[in-house]
Motif scaffolding. Structure first.
Motif, PDB file in Angstrom:
ATOM      1  N   GLN A 107      -3.975  29.286   7.893  1.00 50.75           N
ATOM      2  CA  GLN A 107      -5.078  28.836   8.737  1.00 50.75           C
ATOM      3  C   GLN A 107      -6.239  29.814   8.708  1.00 50.75           C
ATOM      4  N   LYS A 108      -5.918  31.113   8.652  1.00 53.23           N
ATOM      5  CA  LYS A 108      -6.985  32.112   8.508  1.00 53.23           C
ATOM      6  C   LYS A 108      -7.798  31.853   7.244  1.00 53.23           C
ATOM      7  N   LEU A 109      -7.111  31.368   6.199  1.00 50.16           N
ATOM      8  CA  LEU A 109      -7.755  31.137   4.912  1.00 50.16           C
ATOM      9  C   LEU A 109      -8.297  29.716   4.774  1.00 50.16           C
ATOM     10  N   GLY A 110      -8.338  28.999   5.898  1.00 50.72           N
ATOM     11  CA  GLY A 110      -9.056  27.727   5.912  1.00 50.72           C
ATOM     12  C   GLY A 110      -8.233  26.477   5.711  1.00 50.72           C
ATOM     13  N   VAL A 111      -6.913  26.583   5.681  1.00 51.90           N
ATOM     14  CA  VAL A 111      -6.067  25.404   5.462  1.00 51.90           C
ATOM     15  C   VAL A 111      -5.026  25.319   6.572  1.00 51.90           C
TER      16      VAL A 111
END
Length: 309
Positions: A107-111
């Motif tokens: 989630q930190k990396l956008g997914v």
């Protein structure tokens, strides 16, 4: 009844200004340099570092500072929605296992992964994202949670996971926490080998003249960053008062001063009475210390510190 409380409670702008100022731990530069040295191992035989210290000593501030300096100087976003994501700063929760850690990293990396995705699939996704987003360094805060009774049941799985992420994505990791975090490596030789480097931030103290000078400089910096008049914060007696009040934790010191800024009469500035009231408001241990360090006679403060002559 409205005269009993403020109907528009707000933190003073001078207090916000103080909180936004940076009070650097004496080990600030060394910690930044050591993180930078681990960062340099990206791409080939990535290594890790343990970064430990007491709660409130300034570890998280240093992590954010490193990320901000690196990204600003390289004209990169600190939290980009797409493209290169150079430094990831994440944290473990008290019950973090491999699944929750991987989901948070993705989630930190956008997914946002599907809720039913397996741990193996989450690991594959995380490695793919670390490569795709060109991550150079991952810093994991609150790593000491794995040393708790609940956390130790996740130790082997999280340890193996970190090893795989470092090996397959070739990304260095900095694991950050209290001194308990060091015990996490005891039962995991693979992690011990990869995290041979360590950096420790000690609490401020008065054990030597050199340490007292460092403490004095911290309080002098606090005074400079304070936008309201104040009693002298860095006198020899005040060093002892702040040591007893904070156990040498910079975070506690800044909390007391910031609270005093909010409590004081702005036409007078911060007085000893304001510091005493701020200490009582901020204290997290009702039975320690026995006295209020800012209202008690200095001989009582010295006695409680074990420094009475």
């Amino acid at each position: 009844m409205s005269n009993l409380i403020s109907l528009n409670p707000q933190r003073r702008s001078e207090a916000e200004q103080f909180l936004n100022s940076r009070i650097a731990h004496p080990g600030f530069r060394a910690a930044l340099l050591n993180i930078n040295r681990i960062h340099a191992t990206k791409g080939f035989s990535a290594r890790g570092m343990m970064f430990v210290g007491d709660t409130g000593v300034g570890k998280t501030t240093i992590l954010k500072c490193y990320r901000d300096i690196y990204c600003t100087e390289n004209q990169l976003e600190t939290k980009p929605k797409r493209g290169k994501y150079p430094i990831v700063l994440t944290r473990l929760n008290s019950n973090s296992g491999s699944r929750s850690f991987l989901r948070n990293l993705c989630q930190k990396l956008g997914v946002k992964p599907p809720s039913k995705e397996t741990v193996n699939d989450l690991e594959t996704r995380a490695i793919t994202l670390l490569k795709k987003r060109e991550v150079e360094l991952v810093m994991v805060d609150e790593f000491h949670h794995l040393a708790s009774r609940d956390g130790r049941k996740n130790l082997d799985s999280v340890g193996d996971l970190l090893k795989n992420l470092m090996d397959l994505a070739q990304v260095p990791f900095v694991l950050v926490g209290t001194l308990k975090a060091l015990t996490v490596l005891d039962g995991h030789p693979e992690l011990q080998r990869r995290f041979a480097a360590s950096t420790r931030l000690d609490n401020l103290n008065l054990s030597t003249d050199e340490e007292a000078d460092k403490f004095s400089k911290i309080l002098s910096a606090c005074q400079r960053n304070c936008a309201v008049p104040s009693v002298t914060l860095s006198s020899p007696a005040m060093l002892e008062r702040f040591l007893l009040a904070s156990r040498g934790r910079i975070g506690t010191i800044t909390n007391i001063i910031e609270t005093a800024i909010n409590f004081c009469d702005m036409t007078v500035g911060i007085t000893m009475d304001d510091l005493a009231e701020a200490f009582d408001f901020c204290r997290s241990e009702p039975r320690y210390p026995k006295c209020n360090p800012f209202s008690a006679p200095i001989r009582v403060v010295k006695t409680e510190l074990g420094r009475a002559k």
